[in-house]
Design an enzyme around this catalytic site. Structure first.
Site, PDB file in Angstrom:
ATOM      1  CE1 TYR A 143     -12.169  13.300 -15.186  1.00  7.12           C
ATOM      2  CE2 TYR A 143     -10.795  12.259 -16.838  1.00  7.12           C
ATOM      3  CZ  TYR A 143     -11.439  12.223 -15.610  1.00  7.12           C
ATOM      4  OH  TYR A 143     -11.331  11.110 -14.826  1.00  7.12           O
ATOM      5  CE  LYS A 192     -25.292   6.466 -10.158  1.00  9.08           C
ATOM      6  NZ  LYS A 192     -25.443   5.169  -9.488  1.00  9.08           N
ATOM      7  CG  ASP A 224     -23.896   2.187  -9.523  1.00 10.21           C
ATOM      8  OD1 ASP A 224     -24.226   2.208 -10.722  1.00 10.21           O
ATOM      9  OD2 ASP A 224     -24.706   2.369  -8.594  1.00 10.21           O
ATOM     10  CG  ASP A 248      -9.539   8.283 -15.943  1.00  9.34           C
ATOM     11  OD1 ASP A 248      -8.627   7.452 -16.150  1.00  9.34           O
ATOM     12  OD2 ASP A 248      -9.347   9.369 -15.364  1.00  9.34           O
TER      13      ASP A 248
END
Ligand code: NAD
Length: 358
Positions: A143, A192, A224, A248
């Site tokens: 972000y 990840k 995931d 988020d």
């Protein structure tokens, strides 16, 4: 007697209604637990745009910096939706996080026993004591990374960059480890790392830090899989620590386990004990001014303030217990079930105060 300076940003829509109830509760807790609170009311969001032309006036930032903590209602509304992005009410939210260095976002997802039926997940999966704390990095990652438009293979393209420095990872991981120490001692770091280099650095850094926290049981999970596990077997989690983007998404997912947006509190913390406390919901323009908004998420945000900024754990527990007990008899329309008394915003605030005074 200890006096706490609190900057209050009521904001827009239902903001002023719910914040008034939270202040009522804070005043009573002060009388009961021996402190006073002094409020500095400032503008942020649409109300600030109307008054000053800007969603986050410098006076608001100054006031926040001169206080012990900040209580925020919510900002935004249709009236300001056509303004350019940097002048919209929501720009105030990103601006204040950056201005106050609020890098750690804490979002509890817990089930209040009287509201168990409100969860969209089956009761046997939710169990009896679901209580997860998502610790999200708030001022770094994708972000805030370099972004832009470009061309690839002659085609129009765009990119965003996920970048983390080791100190950024260390400071949020520290919040995660310490949170786990205060709770049941389990920390799950979500990344990840099978694909992203920034996640590999994240995992390396968290692993290195684990040596300093032998009492914390650390695990790692790919994002995931975590998204799946949160609905498959949510009770396996205690504290989750993760980056801005993953946090988020996962914190929104985790919050829905408890069923109602009107019940969910959050804290955004800087170094030391300073923090900004707010419900996770927005300004709910569809019900603003009707006196029916649920004030409990804001009241629970005050409980987080007592705990994390003022170190008053007993006072925080007293507020949480009063909220839990209030729901045994009364409900605002958003959490209404047959057999309960239907109450408005003020009546719900009054009931929490009455239960605190018992
Ligand atoms: P919202 O959270 O305001 O409302 C979603 C739905 O939940 C609405 O039906 C609303 O009535 C209901 N709801 C929300 N809080 C409630 C409460 N306390 N009691 C009872 N019902 C409640 O989300 P939205 O409608 O997508 O956004 C409305 C405005 O809020 C937009 O301008 C948005 O940008 C802004 N917003 C602000 C924040 C913030 O200030 N942190 C967060 C999210 C959205």
């Amino acid at each position: 007697m200890k006096n706490y300076k609190i900057t209050v940003l009521k904001g827009d829509g239902i903001g002023p209604e719910i914040v008034d109830e939270a202040i009522k509760v804070l005043n009573v807790v002060g009388e009961k637990f021996g402190f006073t609170a002094e409020y500095d009311f400032q503008l942020m969001g649409g109300c600030a745009i109307d008054a000053t032309g800007h969603p986050l006036p410098p006076a608001t930032i100054d006031a926040c910096k001169n206080s012990d903590s900040v209580l925020l209602g919510a900002v935004g509304g249709e009236k300001w939706e056509t303004l350019p992005g940097h002048l919209r009410p929501e720009a105030g939210l990103l601006g204040i996080r950056a201005a106050l260095g609020l890098y750690a976002n804490l979002r509890p997802a817990r089930i209040f026993e009287p509201l168990k039926a409100a969860s969209p997940i089956k009761a046997e999966i939710i169990g009896d004591n679901l209580d997860i704390m998502v610790v999200r990095e708030l001022t770094g990652g994708i972000y805030f990374g370099e972004r832009g438009r470009c061309e690839k293979n002659g085609e129009k393209a765009a990119f965003d960059t996920m970048l983390y420095t080791v100190p950024e990872i260390q400071r949020i991981a520290k919040v995660g480890f310490e949170m786990a120490q205060k709770r049941s001692g389990r920390l799950c770091s979500v990344d990840k790392a099978n694909v992203l280099e920034s996640s590999r650095l994240w995992r390396e850094t968290v692993l290195e830090m684990a040596k300093d926290y032998p009492d914390v049981e650390l695990s790692h999970m790919y994002v995931d899989n975590c998204a799946m596990q949160l609905v498959r077997r949510p009770t396996q989690f205690d504290v989750i620590v993760t980056s801005n983007l993953f946090g988020d998404i996962l914190s929104d997912e985790a919050s829905m386990l408890s069923g109602s947006i009107g019940m969910l509190a959050s804290a955004s913390l800087a170094d030391g004990k300073f923090g900004l406390y707010e419900p996770i919901h927005g300004s709910a323009p569809d019900i603003a001014g009707q006196g029916i908004a649920n004030p409990l998420a804001t009241i629970l945000s005050v409980a987080m303030m007592l705990k994390y900024s003022f170190g008053l754990d007993d006072a925080a527990t007293a507020v949480e217990t009063a909220v839990n007990d209030a729901m045994k008899t009364a409900r605002t329309p958003d959490i209404y079930e047959e057999g309960f008394e239907k109450v408005g915003t003020v009546e719900m605030g009054d009931l929490v105060v009455e239960l605190l005074n018992r």
